[in-house]
Enzyme design. Structure first.
Site, short mmCIF file in Angstrom:
data_model
loop_
_atom_site.label_atom_id
_atom_site.label_comp_id
_atom_site.label_asym_id
_atom_site.label_seq_id
_atom_site.Cartn_x
_atom_site.Cartn_y
_atom_site.Cartn_z
N GLY A 31 0.97 46.13 40.56
CA GLY A 31 0.52 45.08 39.64
C GLY A 31 0.21 45.66 38.29
O GLY A 31 0.24 46.89 38.09
N SER A 33 -1.78 46.89 34.89
CA SER A 33 -3.01 47.63 34.64
C SER A 33 -4.16 46.63 34.56
O SER A 33 -4.02 45.55 33.98
CB SER A 33 -2.88 48.39 33.31
OG SER A 33 -4.06 49.09 33.03
N LYS A 37 -5.89 46.90 41.39
CA LYS A 37 -5.25 47.69 42.45
C LYS A 37 -6.14 48.81 42.98
O LYS A 37 -6.36 48.92 44.19
CB LYS A 37 -3.95 48.33 41.93
CG LYS A 37 -2.91 47.37 41.44
CD LYS A 37 -1.69 48.08 40.91
CE LYS A 37 -1.94 49.02 39.78
NZ LYS A 37 -2.50 48.38 38.57
N SER A 105 3.76 50.78 39.23
CA SER A 105 5.14 50.78 39.75
C SER A 105 5.91 49.55 39.25
O SER A 105 6.21 48.65 40.03
CB SER A 105 5.17 50.89 41.28
OG SER A 105 4.26 50.06 41.93
#
Length: 199
Positions: A31, A33, A37, A105
């Site tokens: 996801g 920044s 996460k 990612s």
């Protein structure tokens, strides 16, 4: 690739699983920044460890202090960053540990390759889309990165000057503007139970 190397076999995954009495898998949190996460991964790691389940968190920032400190943020370097993490995470999963990765990612192809790597080894790969509207992520901005990206200080910043390709069919889709950290961690925990990966 070097030609003078040989893969050394020892215990099989099934043998390790019997000894450790635990399955291994990778929970891949992806996801923007400031989507939450790492915070969710921390909460989930603590939840699992408190239940006596072996788990380890691989964090996007932390990894760049060591294993990936030679990489920048160009598309090529981001690809290599995720390739290395996929390999390390697969090793953790193969050791019958629950590997928790929290990486932006941004590229779908990189995440698909990570999934395929696990599939080839007979290991579960659980993609978790940690979703939040860009404006909410920018309001949070705990590291001040969005502000710097908008000022042009940071180039190639995901969501501002570089793309983020959303997962098309993640195992879990968590909206962190609507759910608490605890609720998100609990949803992943319950999914692991449902899949028979933990008791």
């Amino acid at each position: 690739m070097a030609t003078n190397i040989t893969w050394h076999y020892n215990l099989t995954y099934e043998e390790r699983k019997a000894f450790r009495k635990q399955d291994g898998c990778t929970v891949w949190l992806t996801g923007l920044s400031a989507s939450g996460k790492s915070t969710i991964a921390c909460a989930l790691e603590q939840l699992l460890l408190k239940k006596g389940i072996a788990a380890y968190r691989l964090d996007g920032d932390n990894i760049r202090f060591g294993l990936n400190k030679d990489l920048g943020f160009s598309e090529k370097d981001r690809n290599e960053n995720i390739r290395r993490i996929a390999e390390v995470s697969r090793l953790f999963a193969d050791s019958c540990c629950i590997s928790l990765t929290s990486f932006i990612s941004p590229y779908r192809d990189d995440r698909d390759k990570a999934r395929e790597l696990h599939k080839e080894s007979g290991l579960k790969f659980i993609e978790v889309f940690v979703d939040v509207p860009l404006e909410v992520a920018e309001q949070r901005d705990p590291k001040g990165l969005y502000k710097k990206a908008r000022q042009g200080v940071i180039k190639d910043f995901t969501g501002v000057s570089a793309p983020y390709e959303e997962p098309e069919s993640p195992e879990l889709h968590l909206r962190t503007d609507k759910l608490s950290v605890e609720q998100c961690a609990e949803q992943i925990f319950e999914y692991l139970k449902k899949e028979g990966l933990i008791n």
